[in-house]
Design an enzyme around this catalytic site. Structure first.
Site, PDB file in Angstrom:
ATOM      1  N   ARG A   1      -7.939  -8.128  -9.300  1.00  0.00           N
ATOM      2  CA  ARG A   1      -8.632  -9.386  -9.590  1.00  0.00           C
ATOM      3  C   ARG A   1     -10.067  -9.088 -10.021  1.00  0.00           C
ATOM      4  O   ARG A   1     -10.503  -7.947  -9.942  1.00  0.00           O
ATOM      5  CB  ARG A   1      -8.700 -10.228  -8.312  1.00  0.00           C
ATOM      6  CG  ARG A   1      -9.457  -9.490  -7.217  1.00  0.00           C
ATOM      7  CD  ARG A   1      -9.773 -10.286  -5.987  1.00  0.00           C
ATOM      8  NE  ARG A   1     -10.741  -9.597  -5.162  1.00  0.00           N
ATOM      9  CZ  ARG A   1     -10.452  -8.692  -4.230  1.00  0.00           C
ATOM     10  NH1 ARG A   1      -9.184  -8.375  -4.005  1.00  0.00           N
ATOM     11  NH2 ARG A   1     -11.399  -8.100  -3.551  1.00  0.00           N
TER      12      ARG A   1
ATOM     13  N   GLU B   1      -2.851   7.474   7.952  1.00  0.00           N
ATOM     14  CA  GLU B   1      -3.772   8.296   7.156  1.00  0.00           C
ATOM     15  C   GLU B   1      -4.633   9.108   8.108  1.00  0.00           C
ATOM     16  O   GLU B   1      -4.931   8.652   9.211  1.00  0.00           O
ATOM     17  CB  GLU B   1      -4.714   7.402   6.326  1.00  0.00           C
ATOM     18  CG  GLU B   1      -4.082   6.753   5.130  1.00  0.00           C
ATOM     19  CD  GLU B   1      -5.061   5.845   4.372  1.00  0.00           C
ATOM     20  OE1 GLU B   1      -4.632   5.247   3.389  1.00  0.00           O
ATOM     21  OE2 GLU B   1      -6.240   5.749   4.770  1.00  0.00           O
TER      22      GLU B   1
ATOM     23  N   LYS C   1       0.817  -1.220   0.000  1.00  0.00           N
ATOM     24  CA  LYS C   1       0.000   0.000   0.000  1.00  0.00           C
ATOM     25  C   LYS C   1       0.850   1.269   0.000  1.00  0.00           C
ATOM     26  O   LYS C   1       0.437   2.277  -0.584  1.00  0.00           O
ATOM     27  CB  LYS C   1      -0.950   0.018   1.205  1.00  0.00           C
ATOM     28  CG  LYS C   1      -1.849  -1.209   1.329  1.00  0.00           C
ATOM     29  CD  LYS C   1      -2.649  -1.531   0.090  1.00  0.00           C
ATOM     30  CE  LYS C   1      -3.290  -2.903   0.179  1.00  0.00           C
ATOM     31  NZ  LYS C   1      -3.541  -3.541  -1.106  1.00  0.00           N
TER      32      LYS C   1
ATOM     33  N   HIS D   1     -15.965  -5.635   7.588  1.00  0.00           N
ATOM     34  CA  HIS D   1     -15.197  -5.584   6.336  1.00  0.00           C
ATOM     35  C   HIS D   1     -15.597  -6.659   5.344  1.00  0.00           C
ATOM     36  O   HIS D   1     -14.875  -6.952   4.401  1.00  0.00           O
ATOM     37  CB  HIS D   1     -13.695  -5.615   6.605  1.00  0.00           C
ATOM     38  CG  HIS D   1     -13.262  -4.484   7.496  1.00  0.00           C
ATOM     39  ND1 HIS D   1     -13.508  -3.167   7.170  1.00  0.00           N
ATOM     40  CD2 HIS D   1     -12.660  -4.465   8.696  1.00  0.00           C
ATOM     41  CE1 HIS D   1     -13.058  -2.390   8.147  1.00  0.00           C
ATOM     42  NE2 HIS D   1     -12.551  -3.147   9.081  1.00  0.00           N
TER      43      HIS D   1
HETATM   44  C1  MV4 Z   1     -10.366   4.155   6.199  1.00  0.00           C
HETATM   45  C2  MV4 Z   1     -11.528   4.640   6.805  1.00  0.00           C
HETATM   46  C3  MV4 Z   1     -11.530   5.952   7.226  1.00  0.00           C
HETATM   47  N1  MV4 Z   1     -10.437   6.719   7.053  1.00  0.00           N
HETATM   48  N2  MV4 Z   1      -9.306   4.960   6.046  1.00  0.00           N
HETATM   49  C4  MV4 Z   1     -11.673  -0.393   5.796  1.00  0.00           C
HETATM   50  C5  MV4 Z   1     -11.239  -1.408   4.793  1.00  0.00           C
HETATM   51  C6  MV4 Z   1     -10.064  -0.839   4.108  1.00  0.00           C
HETATM   52  N3  MV4 Z   1     -10.132  -1.089   2.692  1.00  0.00           N
HETATM   53  C7  MV4 Z   1     -10.101   0.610   4.405  1.00  0.00           C
HETATM   54  N4  MV4 Z   1     -11.097   0.819   5.407  1.00  0.00           N
HETATM   55  C8  MV4 Z   1     -11.311   2.066   5.904  1.00  0.00           C
HETATM   56  N5  MV4 Z   1     -10.271   2.920   5.745  1.00  0.00           N
HETATM   57  C9  MV4 Z   1      -9.339   6.206   6.478  1.00  0.00           C
HETATM   58  N6  MV4 Z   1      -8.265   6.989   6.337  1.00  0.00           N
HETATM   59  C10 MV4 Z   1     -12.610   3.788   6.963  1.00  0.00           C
HETATM   60  C11 MV4 Z   1     -12.497   2.483   6.521  1.00  0.00           C
HETATM   61  C12 MV4 Z   1     -13.636   1.619   6.764  1.00  0.00           C
HETATM   62  C13 MV4 Z   1     -14.384   1.102   5.728  1.00  0.00           C
HETATM   63  C14 MV4 Z   1     -14.043   1.311   4.399  1.00  0.00           C
HETATM   64  C15 MV4 Z   1     -14.787   0.790   3.383  1.00  0.00           C
HETATM   65  C16 MV4 Z   1     -15.894   0.017   3.686  1.00  0.00           C
HETATM   66  C17 MV4 Z   1     -16.246  -0.236   4.980  1.00  0.00           C
HETATM   67  C18 MV4 Z   1     -15.497   0.288   6.010  1.00  0.00           C
HETATM   68  C19 MV4 Z   1     -15.860   0.023   7.330  1.00  0.00           C
HETATM   69  C20 MV4 Z   1     -15.105   0.549   8.335  1.00  0.00           C
HETATM   70  C21 MV4 Z   1     -13.997   1.342   8.059  1.00  0.00           C
END
Ligand code: MV4
Length: 505
Positions: free
Chosen positions: A291, A199, A116, A234
């Site tokens: 994918r 972040e 990442k 997730h």
């Molecule tokens: C975040 C976020 C808020 N701020 N990053 C969760 C899975 C991963 N792909 C990234 N995720 C998140 N990253 C920052 N800087 C909130 C989430 C997140 C989330 C993202 C997408 C779908 C569902 C989620 C559920 C909780 C937190």
């Protein structure tokens, strides 16, 4: 075009890929573990080979055995599906080494997106907006200094992570050290790499992702967006396309960003750029999945593009054959992932034999399933047994169809997430399209008793349900005694070839 393709996967996605192969006139080769001998994907394939015992580590994930199976049966290419070896750069490298086409991007491209921190650097150079944060791996002291500078709340993330693994939210700077230590330990244990970055935390984000397709002739297009904010721990539960609260301008900007991201790494095949969209409509690149994704079908429904066939075609060296201007969105599609889980028992796995299986149909309904009546769901693999996709002229029609199809869908013998989907699909916030990634935790953690029906209708519905239940129960009893009397799976009656199975072991 290839003559023969091996599908290094199981379940609904293996069936989906076999269907694409057959439409292309390509023979499809299945692999299966010992518990998957009678699985649907094996039945659909033209040939099938055993690759080991039930645990994936000893079968579907044994790279050498998978690639050698392809070589020995004469398959020119391997489609990895999702999960298993799909985002394993070493596997793509191994395929290339052995002269087998890996249907997906190169190992180098996968690694550049898999890490990442590297991905964030690459995206920044390509002019794609990333979530504000660091673009280097940090020591604890550097992390501390950064948080002092920009202030909380922040997310601690693992460079080798993704999909929420090894992630920590820090609202109070006093908790940063502990969060770093935990995240490092988790990342080291899960990925063998304890690199971390930070972040800014994006409050109330929506998860919007853009599907891209690229060929080996310099053509890259996007197939618009999917909204995947309805997740539980997730794990996506419901996805829809197009996304809520989207404007043509935002769509064009996000599409261009996703295409730029793909072009920056020389992407080939199908890929997905995940973005967070904040309440103001600002979007930030999160990660790229290299994918085909579970939810690709809703994009297929609104664009008419067969994504899996496109993947196979471009891997065979063909050009895409259409450009961005040829693509448009028609109607609305929603997918409900049907899991073998008990929503009344905190989504505990619900393995067992599927005694009755009656999938819905009718206009606008698509069921991509990996099971059939009489199949066994085991604890060895992902619990998703089917995807139910509804298409409509507009979002309300897609919702109506999905609700109607969920009501038709009968699965007995195991518990499924169908009742949970029905609750989501009558929630006012869902109906209004006003939800973010906190939706399930914020609005659906308790069983709702209010279903909007009057007392009389509720009684009538209960009586009808009891009658249907007893009919289905006796049907199930007859079905199970019939199969156990025959001593085998009902599919055996069709007597499809079993000839070449198992010669590797
Ligand atoms: C975040 C976020 C808020 N701020 N990053 C969760 C899975 C991963 N792909 C990234 N995720 C998140 N990253 C920052 N800087 C909130 C989430 C997140 C989330 C993202 C997408 C779908 C569902 C989620 C559920 C909780 C937190």
């Amino acid at each position: 075009m290839f003559k023969k393709v091996l599908i290094a996967n199981r379940g609904e996605i293996a069936v989906r890929i076999i269907r694409a192969c057959h439409e292309l006139g390509v023979q499809a080769v299945a692999i299966y573990s010992d518990v998957d001998r009678d699985s649907l994907h094996v039945r659909f394939a033209d040939e099938a080979y055993a690759v080991g015992p039930p645990p994936a580590r000893e079968s579907y994930l044994v790279m050498e055995r998978v690639v050698e199976t392809a070589r020995r049966c004469g398959a020119e290419a391997i489609h990895p599906g999702y999960g298993f070896l799909a985002e394993n750069g070493a596997f793509a490298d191994l395929c290339a080494e052995r002269g087998i086409v890996f249907i997906g991007p190169s190992g180098d491209v996968m690694r550049s997106m898999g890490d990442k921190v590297t991905a964030r650097q690459t995206m920044q150079r390509a002019g794609v907006r990333i979530v504000p944060g660091t673009t280097e791996r940090l020591t604890d002291d550097q992390a501390e200094a950064w948080v002092r500078e920009v202030g909380p709340p922040v997310m601690v993330k693992a460079s080798a992570g993704g999909g929420g693994k090894g992630m920590r939210l820090v609202r109070d700077p006093k908790q940063l050290r502990a969060a770093l230590a935990r995240a490092r330990g988790e990342a080291k244990a899960s990925f063998g790499d304890d690199g971390l970055y930070l972040e800014k935390f994006v409050e109330q984000p929506r998860h919007v992702e853009i599907q891209v397709l690229a060929d080996g002739h310099g053509n890259t297009v996007h197939l618009f967006e999917r909204e995947c904010s309805i997740q539980r721990r997730h794990q996506k539960v419901i996805e829809e396309a197009p996304a809520n609260r989207m404007t043509p301008e935002l769509r064009a900007k996000m599409g261009a960003a996703a295409v730029a991201a793909a072009e920056a790494v020389g992407y080939r095949g199908a890929g997905t750029c995940e973005f967070l969209v904040d309440p103001k409509g600002e979007f930030y690149f999160l990660e790229m999945n290299t994918r085909v994704q579970v939810e690709h079908a809703i994009t297929e429904e609104i664009t008419g593009v067969d994504i899996v066939k496109a993947m196979i075609r471009v891997a065979a060296g063909e050009p895409l054959g259409f450009d961005q201007d040829a693509l448009s969105i028609r109607g609305h599609a929603i997918e409900a992932r049907i899991y073998a889980e008990d929503p009344d028992r905190n989504f505990a796995p619900s393995p067992g034999e599927i005694l009755v299986y009656r999938p819905p149909g009718g206009m606008g309904i698509r069921v991509d399933a990996g099971v059939y009546q009489g199949a066994r769901v085991t604890v060895h693999y992902d619990p998703m047994v089917a995807k139910l996709v509804a298409w409509g002229q507009d979002r309300p029609e897609a919702i109506d169809r999905l609700r109607r199809a969920l009501a038709e869908f009968v699965v007995k013998g195991i518990k499924t997430s169908i009742p949970f989907h029905q609750r989501v699909l009558r929630h006012p916030r869902f109906l209004a399209g006003h939800y973010d990634t906190s939706f399930i935790e914020a609005h659906l953690h308790e069983v709702s008793v209010e279903d909007g029906y009057g007392e009389e209708r509720r009684a009538a519905r209960m009586l009808a349900a009891v009658a249907a239940y007893s009919r289905d129960k006796s049907r199930a009893e007859r079905a199970s005694s019939a199969t156990s009397a025959a001593g085998e799976n009902p599919w055996k009656a069709f007597g499809k070839r079993a000839a070449m199975r198992g010669w590797l072991r």
